[in-house]
Write an enzyme that holds these catalytic residues in place. Sequence first.
Site, mmCIF file in Angstrom:
data_model
loop_
_atom_site.group_PDB
_atom_site.id
_atom_site.type_symbol
_atom_site.label_atom_id
_atom_site.label_comp_id
_atom_site.label_asym_id
_atom_site.label_seq_id
_atom_site.Cartn_x
_atom_site.Cartn_y
_atom_site.Cartn_z
ATOM 1 N N TYR A 1 0.828 -1.208 0.000
ATOM 2 C CA TYR A 1 0.000 0.000 0.000
ATOM 3 C C TYR A 1 0.858 1.252 0.000
ATOM 4 C CZ TYR A 1 0.843 0.964 5.000
ATOM 5 O OH TYR A 1 1.418 1.273 6.203
ATOM 6 N N ARG B 1 8.305 4.104 -4.798
ATOM 7 C CA ARG B 1 8.424 3.158 -3.680
ATOM 8 C C ARG B 1 7.442 2.000 -3.851
ATOM 9 N NH1 ARG B 1 7.633 5.359 2.321
ATOM 10 N NH2 ARG B 1 5.474 5.434 1.619
ATOM 11 N N ARG C 1 -7.452 -20.296 -1.957
ATOM 12 C CA ARG C 1 -6.426 -20.125 -0.918
ATOM 13 C C ARG C 1 -5.344 -21.194 -1.028
ATOM 14 N NH1 ARG C 1 -5.100 -21.560 4.259
ATOM 15 N NH2 ARG C 1 -4.147 -19.890 5.513
ATOM 16 N N LYS D 1 6.497 -2.007 1.922
ATOM 17 C CA LYS D 1 5.317 -1.427 2.580
ATOM 18 C C LYS D 1 4.110 -2.356 2.410
ATOM 19 C CE LYS D 1 3.192 3.154 3.168
ATOM 20 N NZ LYS D 1 3.308 3.268 4.619
ATOM 21 N N GLU E 1 11.981 2.498 14.330
ATOM 22 C CA GLU E 1 11.088 3.549 13.829
ATOM 23 C C GLU E 1 9.784 3.477 14.611
ATOM 24 O OE1 GLU E 1 9.712 2.884 9.778
ATOM 25 O OE2 GLU E 1 9.742 0.715 10.073
ATOM 26 N N LEU F 1 11.057 1.375 7.214
ATOM 27 C CA LEU F 1 10.511 1.810 5.932
ATOM 28 C C LEU F 1 11.193 3.128 5.561
ATOM 29 C CD1 LEU F 1 8.198 1.288 3.786
ATOM 30 C CD2 LEU F 1 6.999 3.121 4.997
HETATM 31 N N1 PDD Z 1 2.705 5.109 7.415
HETATM 32 N N2 PDD Z 1 7.431 3.859 8.864
HETATM 33 C C1 PDD Z 1 6.293 3.158 8.912
HETATM 34 C C2 PDD Z 1 6.294 1.843 9.583
HETATM 35 C C3 PDD Z 1 5.116 3.679 8.307
HETATM 36 O O1 PDD Z 1 3.995 2.968 8.328
HETATM 37 C C4 PDD Z 1 5.170 4.955 7.682
HETATM 38 C C5 PDD Z 1 3.969 5.550 6.997
HETATM 39 C C6 PDD Z 1 6.387 5.647 7.674
HETATM 40 C C7 PDD Z 1 6.537 6.996 7.019
HETATM 41 O O2 PDD Z 1 6.487 6.889 5.617
HETATM 42 P P1 PDD Z 1 6.001 8.122 4.716
HETATM 43 O O3 PDD Z 1 6.818 9.293 5.135
HETATM 44 O O4 PDD Z 1 6.294 7.692 3.350
HETATM 45 O O5 PDD Z 1 4.548 8.323 4.997
HETATM 46 C C8 PDD Z 1 7.498 5.068 8.272
HETATM 47 C C9 PDD Z 1 1.541 5.544 6.686
HETATM 48 C C10 PDD Z 1 1.304 7.016 6.721
HETATM 49 C C11 PDD Z 1 0.351 4.714 7.133
HETATM 50 O O6 PDD Z 1 0.541 3.519 7.280
HETATM 51 O O7 PDD Z 1 -0.751 5.243 7.281
#
Ligand code: PDD
Length: 285
Positions: free
Chosen positions: A33, A52, A100, A149, A182, A207
């Site tokens: 996503y 990405r 599945r 992601k 993170e 990420l």
């Molecule tokens: N989350 N690290 C993780 C684990 C994340 O899920 C996200 C973003 C980030 C920051 O990535 P970016 O700057 O590209 O948004 C770092 C999104 C916003 C979400 O899951 O809603």
Amino acid sequence: MSRIAYVNGRYLPFRDAKVHVEDRGYQFADAVYEVCEVRDGRLIDERRHIERLQRSLGELRIRMPMSPRALGVVLREVAARNRIGYGLVYLQISRGVARRDFAFPSPDVEPSLAVTARSLSIARNEALAAKGIAVITAPDNRWGRVDIKTVGLLPAVLARQGAIDHGAREAWFVDQDGKVTEGASANAWIVTAAGVVVTRHADHAILRGITRTVVLDVIKAQKLTVEERAFTLQEAYAAREAFVTSATQLAMPVVSIDGHTIGDGKPGPVVIALRQEFHRFAEAG
Ligand code: PDD
């Protein structure tokens, strides 16, 4: 106004926006996503988000369901049909619908694509940033490829709920060496007593946030010293400032970690400046 979603080639009222029970995203979290900020009706950093996305898909050997350009059209259309001035678009691509089975389905199974959009309150976001947020920490119990992601977010869900249960807003994951990786849904940063901005290097343990990439550009333009390296929880407690970055929060000040007050307990000058400058460096389209 009723919300509209895009699902596999069609723009549908929200109540009809459904995926099949044997969608592999539902069965196996076999899906990726992206979340993109929408500001003044424009997509922020679309190019980087789609790059990405392509990387995530490539790592998992899922086909891109349409060209980046066509996908951009769909994202914009969903934002427009939902009249998003300020908010986000969400897109999810799964390996598709198949009986599945853990092994990949036949290559002619089409990936599923769903896109939604939602308005956010800019006033609420700014009010939060003016106060700063509290963070708690939790052991990083995610899989070893969080650089991809994927929608497999259960550890993040549990960590975020743990934060809320403790009156905090975000959770920071800590690895087996006592180093912060993170946040559950954002990248983690500190500013040391010497004024050095530190965030973990982007390997398989975090990420590589798009907001993180842009904030690094802002930091360089401001001639601040930056180190991309792991930092310990002790360093975080002793930091002058702390913050998180994500598409929906931008640079969001952190004023407490596990109940330790960071700096003087108020958003610091470094994060305030990064937040203010962010959109001069991000791409809007
Ligand atoms: N989350 N690290 C993780 C684990 C994340 O899920 C996200 C973003 C980030 C920051 O990535 P970016 O700057 O590209 O948004 C770092 C999104 C916003 C979400 O899951 O809603």
